[in-house]
Write a protein that holds these residues in place. Structure first.
Motif, short mmCIF file in Angstrom:
data_model
loop_
_atom_site.label_atom_id
_atom_site.label_comp_id
_atom_site.label_asym_id
_atom_site.label_seq_id
_atom_site.Cartn_x
_atom_site.Cartn_y
_atom_site.Cartn_z
N LEU A 90 0.81 -1.22 0.00
CA LEU A 90 0.00 0.00 0.00
C LEU A 90 0.84 1.27 0.00
O LEU A 90 0.36 2.33 -0.39
CB LEU A 90 -0.93 0.01 1.22
CG LEU A 90 -2.03 -1.05 1.26
CD1 LEU A 90 -2.82 -0.93 2.56
CD2 LEU A 90 -2.96 -0.89 0.06
N ALA A 91 2.09 1.18 0.46
CA ALA A 91 2.91 2.39 0.62
C ALA A 91 3.14 3.11 -0.70
O ALA A 91 3.01 4.34 -0.78
CB ALA A 91 4.24 2.03 1.27
N GLY A 92 3.50 2.36 -1.75
CA GLY A 92 3.75 2.99 -3.04
C GLY A 92 2.53 3.71 -3.58
O GLY A 92 2.60 4.91 -3.91
N PRO A 93 1.37 3.02 -3.71
CA PRO A 93 0.16 3.71 -4.17
C PRO A 93 -0.25 4.88 -3.28
O PRO A 93 -0.72 5.90 -3.77
CB PRO A 93 -0.90 2.61 -4.15
CG PRO A 93 -0.13 1.34 -4.31
CD PRO A 93 1.17 1.56 -3.60
N ALA A 94 -0.10 4.72 -1.95
CA ALA A 94 -0.45 5.82 -1.04
C ALA A 94 0.42 7.04 -1.28
O ALA A 94 -0.06 8.19 -1.25
CB ALA A 94 -0.33 5.36 0.41
N ALA A 95 1.72 6.81 -1.52
CA ALA A 95 2.62 7.93 -1.80
C ALA A 95 2.21 8.66 -3.06
O ALA A 95 2.34 9.89 -3.17
CB ALA A 95 4.06 7.41 -1.92
N ILE A 96 1.69 7.91 -4.04
CA ILE A 96 1.25 8.54 -5.29
C ILE A 96 -0.08 9.26 -5.12
O ILE A 96 -0.27 10.38 -5.61
CB ILE A 96 1.14 7.46 -6.39
CG1 ILE A 96 2.53 6.88 -6.70
CG2 ILE A 96 0.52 8.04 -7.66
CD1 ILE A 96 2.51 5.66 -7.59
N LEU A 97 -1.01 8.65 -4.39
CA LEU A 97 -2.37 9.20 -4.29
C LEU A 97 -2.46 10.41 -3.36
O LEU A 97 -3.08 11.42 -3.69
CB LEU A 97 -3.34 8.12 -3.81
CG LEU A 97 -3.64 6.99 -4.81
CD1 LEU A 97 -4.50 5.93 -4.16
CD2 LEU A 97 -4.36 7.57 -6.04
N VAL A 98 -1.86 10.30 -2.16
CA VAL A 98 -2.02 11.38 -1.18
C VAL A 98 -0.70 12.07 -0.85
O VAL A 98 -0.68 13.09 -0.17
CB VAL A 98 -2.66 10.86 0.13
CG1 VAL A 98 -4.01 10.24 -0.16
CG2 VAL A 98 -1.75 9.86 0.84
N GLY A 99 0.42 11.49 -1.30
CA GLY A 99 1.72 12.05 -0.97
C GLY A 99 2.33 11.32 0.21
O GLY A 99 1.62 10.83 1.09
#
Length: 435
Positions: free
Chosen positions: A382-391
């Motif tokens: 989840l960390a990679g997508p979360a970094a892209i979606l919310v920063g």
């Protein structure tokens, strides 16, 4: 009567000293890995946070899947030989990763495969490490032994993080991974030199029972499941044990995302790169050194309550990263995290070793590790997508919030608050006042 002189007297014991040196060197190798692997992968052509997530998930997932099998193995076979095998596997994994980084041949499936071998080695090593300490020292010296092992571990962690960060900055991630592999190899040699009477007796007993039986493969599988059921009964019958493990499943989810992906990403993009993240990791390790001083003197009457309270401040570095605090404050937050985690770890391991029957200890510790680590791969994914979606910074704030909520929830259970240590273990002169 507890004293520092009696603590240090344990160093004259051959097997404990060998175990201490082996673990110290192994952790020295391990502490090179986070910076080297993270920044080595991020430096690959076309690599993103998602690439790093894939590699770290490949390491974490087999560690979770094979953890219960590791517990059965460590309760059946000599634990020193199990540890030697695990260290050898880890050496092979990191030397393979180093070879790929140094030659420039870095296909993602090959990186993930080598990382997976490291995950399997951890699954084998962890239950054996928890169970071997009572094989080496007397019951009344378990907390001291765990504290001294922690001291060696934390010295190595500080030295390794500093040297690992410098190695990455000066000559590259590949050479740092070479050092890791060589350290694991040396640890395997040292563990092989152990001569544990309990391990020998266990191996002899197993040989006597297995040799005439000539069991079928199906019987062997049934036997493994029988062992796992016995370990599960020991695990689930203790509220303090399963509640804190459930708490840690959420803590590890948050910490895997933050430590494995989000923190290095913020460091790379906004804080100066590998040197900055090495400073944060070194701060955590320094804090763990300070925690050893506390655990050598602390003899709380309710060890699991104190251990659980210690998990609350571990959210601090992620909170500070999330609000864009200066690097020095994040490092201080990591120091606090290190102190708290070390106190937790020593109290937790000592309580398990005291409360769980020795013949089931590795299996129960494997349930502990499985439950604690089972959501770790999800955090990494989840960390990679979360970094892209919310920063990355808002995602780090979410990690901090999850740690706090899970820790507060664990304190609601009476088994966590009420478990008491034996009276003699709380009677240490000048000890920190027990709760």
């Amino acid at each position: 009567m507890h004293s520092y002189r009696s603590d240090l007297g344990m160093l004259r014991d051959r097997d404990f000293s060998l175990l201490l040196v082996a673990r110290t060197i192994s952790v020295l190798g391990t502490s090179f890995a986070p910076v080297a692997l993270a920044f080595g992968v991020l430096a690959l052509p076309g690599a993103t946070a998602g690439t790093l997530s894939v590699v770290l998930t490949a390491e974490s997932l087999p560690m979770v899947v094979f953890m219960l099998v590791g517990g059965v193995i460590a309760d059946r076979l000599p634990r020193d030989r199990v540890m030697m095998t695990a260290e050898t596997l880890n050496a092979a994994a990191f030397l393979s990763l180093a070879g790929m980084m140094l030659t420039g041949w870095t296909p993602l499936p090959a990186l993930a495969t080598a990382a997976a071998v490291s995950g399997v080695s951890t699954a084998i090593l962890f239950p054996a490490l928890t169970g071997i300490v009572p094989d080496v020292v007397e019951a009344d010296r378990l907390q001291t032994a765990n504290a001294l092992l922690g001291l060696g571990t934390n010295i190595s962690r500080v030295a390794g993080l500093v040297m690992g960060g410098m190695t990455v900055v000066l000559i590259g991630a590949g050479w740092a991974l070479v050092v890791s592999g060589l350290m694991f190899s040396l640890a395997a040699v040292l563990v092989a030199a152990l001569r544990l009477k309990t391990a020998a007796a266990r191996a002899s007993d197993e040989a006597e029972t297995v040799r005439p039986a000539r069991t079928s493969l199906l019987d062997g599988v049934r036997s493994v499941f029988t062992d796992l059921r016995g370990g599960w009964r020991e695990f689930i019958s203790r509220q303090w044990l399963w509640v804190v493990v459930a708490q840690f499943s959420l803590l590890v989810l948050a910490m895997q995302a933050a430590h494995g992906v989000l923190g290095p990403l913020v460091a790379k993009e906004q804080m100066g790169g590998a040197a900055a993240w090495s400073a944060v990791l070194a701060g955590e390790a320094v804090g763990m050194l300070g925690g050893i001083v506390v655990t050598l003197r602390l003899r709380p009457s309710r060890p699991i309550l104190i251990a659980t309270l210690m998990t609350l401040p571990t959210a601090l570095p992620y909170l500070l990263l999330g609000i864009s605090a200066p690097l020095w404050t994040v490092v201080l937050g990591a120091v606090v995290m290190g102190v708290c985690f070390d106190v937790f770890g020593v109290l937790w391991n000592t309580t398990m070793q005291r409360e769980i029957p020795p013949e089931a200890l590795s299996r129960v510790s494997s349930y502990d590790a499985l439950g604690s680590l089972m959501f770790g791969p999800i955090g990494l994914m989840l960390a990679g997508p979360a970094a892209i979606l919310v920063g990355p910074r808002p995602a780090l704030l979410g990690c901090a919030a999850l740690i706090l909520l899970a820790s507060l929830a664990a304190l609601l259970f009476p088994g966590v608050r009420g478990l008491r240590a034996p009276v003699q273990e709380t009677e240490a002169p000048a000890a920190v006042e027990a709760v």
